[in-house]
Design a protein around this motif. Structure first.
Motif, PDB file in Angstrom:
ATOM      1  N   ALA A  93       0.825  -1.211   0.000  1.00 13.86           N
ATOM      2  CA  ALA A  93       0.000   0.000   0.000  1.00 13.86           C
ATOM      3  C   ALA A  93       0.859   1.262   0.000  1.00 13.86           C
ATOM      4  O   ALA A  93       0.464   2.283  -0.564  1.00 13.86           O
ATOM      5  CB  ALA A  93      -0.938  -0.003   1.211  1.00 13.86           C
ATOM      6  N   ARG A  94       2.023   1.196   0.617  1.00 13.92           N
ATOM      7  CA  ARG A  94       2.941   2.342   0.579  1.00 13.92           C
ATOM      8  C   ARG A  94       3.438   2.575  -0.849  1.00 13.92           C
ATOM      9  O   ARG A  94       3.624   3.699  -1.270  1.00 13.92           O
ATOM     10  CB  ARG A  94       4.124   2.116   1.518  1.00 13.92           C
ATOM     11  CG  ARG A  94       3.808   2.280   2.972  1.00 13.92           C
ATOM     12  CD  ARG A  94       5.061   2.089   3.856  1.00 13.92           C
ATOM     13  NE  ARG A  94       4.707   2.087   5.244  1.00 13.92           N
ATOM     14  CZ  ARG A  94       4.245   1.037   5.917  1.00 13.92           C
ATOM     15  NH1 ARG A  94       4.109  -0.127   5.326  1.00 13.92           N
ATOM     16  NH2 ARG A  94       3.927   1.137   7.184  1.00 13.92           N
ATOM     17  N   GLN A  95       3.649   1.487  -1.568  1.00 20.10           N
ATOM     18  CA  GLN A  95       4.136   1.568  -2.943  1.00 20.10           C
ATOM     19  C   GLN A  95       3.029   1.969  -3.919  1.00 20.10           C
ATOM     20  O   GLN A  95       3.298   2.605  -4.929  1.00 20.10           O
ATOM     21  CB  GLN A  95       4.737   0.225  -3.381  1.00 20.10           C
ATOM     22  CG  GLN A  95       5.834  -0.309  -2.479  1.00 20.10           C
ATOM     23  CD  GLN A  95       7.001   0.636  -2.359  1.00 20.10           C
ATOM     24  OE1 GLN A  95       7.426   1.232  -3.338  1.00 20.10           O
ATOM     25  NE2 GLN A  95       7.510   0.800  -1.149  1.00 20.10           N
ATOM     26  N   ASP A  96       1.804   1.559  -3.639  1.00 25.99           N
ATOM     27  CA  ASP A  96       0.668   1.844  -4.522  1.00 25.99           C
ATOM     28  C   ASP A  96      -0.499   2.372  -3.701  1.00 25.99           C
ATOM     29  O   ASP A  96      -1.389   1.627  -3.295  1.00 25.99           O
ATOM     30  CB  ASP A  96       0.250   0.581  -5.276  1.00 25.99           C
ATOM     31  CG  ASP A  96      -0.852   0.847  -6.292  1.00 25.99           C
ATOM     32  OD1 ASP A  96      -1.305   2.002  -6.422  1.00 25.99           O
ATOM     33  OD2 ASP A  96      -1.271  -0.123  -6.960  1.00 25.99           O
ATOM     34  N   PRO A  97      -0.515   3.688  -3.447  1.00 25.12           N
ATOM     35  CA  PRO A  97      -1.559   4.269  -2.589  1.00 25.12           C
ATOM     36  C   PRO A  97      -2.982   4.139  -3.150  1.00 25.12           C
ATOM     37  O   PRO A  97      -3.945   4.350  -2.429  1.00 25.12           O
ATOM     38  CB  PRO A  97      -1.162   5.739  -2.445  1.00 25.12           C
ATOM     39  CG  PRO A  97       0.070   5.935  -3.231  1.00 25.12           C
ATOM     40  CD  PRO A  97       0.472   4.653  -3.868  1.00 25.12           C
ATOM     41  N   ASP A  98      -3.112   3.771  -4.433  1.00 21.26           N
ATOM     42  CA  ASP A  98      -4.453   3.548  -4.977  1.00 21.26           C
ATOM     43  C   ASP A  98      -5.082   2.273  -4.421  1.00 21.26           C
ATOM     44  O   ASP A  98      -6.283   2.066  -4.550  1.00 21.26           O
ATOM     45  CB  ASP A  98      -4.405   3.455  -6.507  1.00 21.26           C
ATOM     46  CG  ASP A  98      -4.109   4.799  -7.151  1.00 21.26           C
ATOM     47  OD1 ASP A  98      -4.364   5.846  -6.519  1.00 21.26           O
ATOM     48  OD2 ASP A  98      -3.609   4.797  -8.298  1.00 21.26           O
ATOM     49  N   TRP A  99      -4.245   1.409  -3.827  1.00 16.86           N
ATOM     50  CA  TRP A  99      -4.724   0.168  -3.226  1.00 16.86           C
ATOM     51  C   TRP A  99      -4.303   0.137  -1.753  1.00 16.86           C
ATOM     52  O   TRP A  99      -3.431  -0.621  -1.367  1.00 16.86           O
ATOM     53  CB  TRP A  99      -4.178  -1.049  -3.982  1.00 16.86           C
ATOM     54  CG  TRP A  99      -4.951  -1.281  -5.223  1.00 16.86           C
ATOM     55  CD1 TRP A  99      -4.738  -0.703  -6.445  1.00 16.86           C
ATOM     56  CD2 TRP A  99      -6.105  -2.101  -5.366  1.00 16.86           C
ATOM     57  NE1 TRP A  99      -5.686  -1.129  -7.328  1.00 16.86           N
ATOM     58  CE2 TRP A  99      -6.538  -1.991  -6.696  1.00 16.86           C
ATOM     59  CE3 TRP A  99      -6.804  -2.918  -4.486  1.00 16.86           C
ATOM     60  CZ2 TRP A  99      -7.648  -2.679  -7.175  1.00 16.86           C
ATOM     61  CZ3 TRP A  99      -7.912  -3.604  -4.969  1.00 16.86           C
ATOM     62  CH2 TRP A  99      -8.322  -3.481  -6.300  1.00 16.86           C
ATOM     63  N   PRO A 100      -4.947   0.973  -0.923  1.00 17.60           N
ATOM     64  CA  PRO A 100      -4.560   1.017   0.491  1.00 17.60           C
ATOM     65  C   PRO A 100      -4.945  -0.256   1.225  1.00 17.60           C
ATOM     66  O   PRO A 100      -5.883  -0.952   0.838  1.00 17.60           O
ATOM     67  CB  PRO A 100      -5.364   2.211   1.020  1.00 17.60           C
ATOM     68  CG  PRO A 100      -6.561   2.280   0.138  1.00 17.60           C
ATOM     69  CD  PRO A 100      -6.089   1.835  -1.221  1.00 17.60           C
ATOM     70  N   TRP A 101      -4.174  -0.551   2.259  1.00 17.68           N
ATOM     71  CA  TRP A 101      -4.523  -1.668   3.148  1.00 17.68           C
ATOM     72  C   TRP A 101      -4.799  -1.077   4.518  1.00 17.68           C
ATOM     73  O   TRP A 101      -3.941  -0.454   5.125  1.00 17.68           O
ATOM     74  CB  TRP A 101      -3.394  -2.697   3.234  1.00 17.68           C
ATOM     75  CG  TRP A 101      -3.880  -3.919   3.946  1.00 17.68           C
ATOM     76  CD1 TRP A 101      -3.832  -4.154   5.285  1.00 17.68           C
ATOM     77  CD2 TRP A 101      -4.527  -5.038   3.360  1.00 17.68           C
ATOM     78  NE1 TRP A 101      -4.417  -5.367   5.571  1.00 17.68           N
ATOM     79  CE2 TRP A 101      -4.855  -5.927   4.400  1.00 17.68           C
ATOM     80  CE3 TRP A 101      -4.876  -5.380   2.051  1.00 17.68           C
ATOM     81  CZ2 TRP A 101      -5.509  -7.137   4.180  1.00 17.68           C
ATOM     82  CZ3 TRP A 101      -5.522  -6.584   1.837  1.00 17.68           C
ATOM     83  CH2 TRP A 101      -5.828  -7.442   2.894  1.00 17.68           C
ATOM     84  N   PRO A 102      -6.002  -1.256   5.047  1.00 17.68           N
ATOM     85  CA  PRO A 102      -6.363  -0.635   6.323  1.00 17.68           C
ATOM     86  C   PRO A 102      -5.530  -1.162   7.489  1.00 17.68           C
ATOM     87  O   PRO A 102      -5.307  -2.368   7.609  1.00 17.68           O
ATOM     88  CB  PRO A 102      -7.827  -1.017   6.514  1.00 17.68           C
ATOM     89  CG  PRO A 102      -8.276  -1.615   5.242  1.00 17.68           C
ATOM     90  CD  PRO A 102      -7.083  -2.030   4.467  1.00 17.68           C
ATOM     91  N   GLU A 103      -5.099  -0.235   8.315  1.00 22.80           N
ATOM     92  CA  GLU A 103      -4.364  -0.599   9.524  1.00 22.80           C
ATOM     93  C   GLU A 103      -5.277  -1.420  10.425  1.00 22.80           C
ATOM     94  O   GLU A 103      -6.446  -1.104  10.614  1.00 22.80           O
ATOM     95  CB  GLU A 103      -3.915   0.670  10.239  1.00 22.80           C
ATOM     96  CG  GLU A 103      -2.931   0.406  11.329  1.00 22.80           C
ATOM     97  CD  GLU A 103      -2.365   1.693  11.906  1.00 22.80           C
ATOM     98  OE1 GLU A 103      -1.920   1.634  13.052  1.00 22.80           O
ATOM     99  OE2 GLU A 103      -2.382   2.727  11.224  1.00 22.80           O
ATOM    100  N   GLY A 104      -4.739  -2.515  10.960  1.00 23.34           N
ATOM    101  CA  GLY A 104      -5.498  -3.345  11.887  1.00 23.34           C
ATOM    102  C   GLY A 104      -6.371  -4.395  11.221  1.00 23.34           C
ATOM    103  O   GLY A 104      -7.084  -5.122  11.911  1.00 23.34           O
ATOM    104  N   VAL A 105      -6.345  -4.501   9.887  1.00 19.80           N
ATOM    105  CA  VAL A 105      -7.142  -5.512   9.181  1.00 19.80           C
ATOM    106  C   VAL A 105      -6.211  -6.661   8.810  1.00 19.80           C
ATOM    107  O   VAL A 105      -5.409  -6.555   7.889  1.00 19.80           O
ATOM    108  CB  VAL A 105      -7.848  -4.910   7.953  1.00 19.80           C
ATOM    109  CG1 VAL A 105      -8.559  -5.999   7.156  1.00 19.80           C
ATOM    110  CG2 VAL A 105      -8.848  -3.842   8.393  1.00 19.80           C
TER     111      VAL A 105
END
Length: 188
Positions: A93-105
């Protein structure tokens, strides 16, 4: 016996008697030190029911389809551990902000085709989400699989999950909290 204790007993019985695809045996449970190491690496605590699954039943290898991922260590030639997959998803997600990964999931089970069942460890109900990355964009890739981990486990032991033949056509609600839960992740 509490409802959770009854559920854990039912899950343990089914885990001893069924093998998900690719698992030849039920791994031994982890110890409290492994849970503490996992929580330190993740930066958040595991919900009590999820921790109990790993502490009392096994280090993955049970559950629907491919079963629960191991917590910290991958089996030989197997799926990555839940902690490893979470950290990789956050880095991606850091590399591709269009595909974020939610914190804690936390991804807990692989469905195939890069899809994962994930526990929202920040949700008071431990909502189980389905991540389906084959969608056109991230906003269409997240669904509520079950309102709670408890409900998700009950669906598995009862044979009523969306993945069962008898449940064909069951629709999942989109998870609309993705953008609320994903602050922009700064590149390192």
């Amino acid at each position: 016996m509490t409802e959770i204790e009854q559920l854990l007993t039912r899950v343990a019985d089914k885990a001893r008697n069924t093998r998900p695809w690719g698992w030849t045996s039920l791994p031994e449970p982890v110890d409290a030190a492994a849970v503490a190491r996992a929580e330190a690496a993740l930066g958040f605590r595991l919900p009590p029911l999820l921790a109990d699954l790993y502490l009392r039943i096994g280090d993955g290898g049970f559950g629907p389809e491919y079963g629960l991922l191991p917590l910290l260590d991958s089996p030989p030639a197997g799926e990555p551990a839940a902690v490893t997959q979470y950290l990789a998803n956050r880095e991606s997600a850091r590399q591709d902000p269009d595909w974020p990964w939610p914190e804690g999931v936390l991804p807990i089970s692989h469905w195939g085709c890069a899809m994962y069942a994930c526990v929202d460890c920040r949700s008071p109900h431990t909502t189980v989400l389905l991540f389906e990355p084959n969608a056109d964009d991230a906003d269409e890739a997240w669904y509520v699989d079950a309102p709670s981990l408890e409900g998700w486990l009950r669906a598995w032991v009862d044979g009523t999950g969306w993945y069962e033949e008898a449940s064909e056509g069951m629709e999942m609600a989109p998870w609309t909290d993705l953008r609320i839960r994903t602050a922009p992740i700064q590149a390192s």
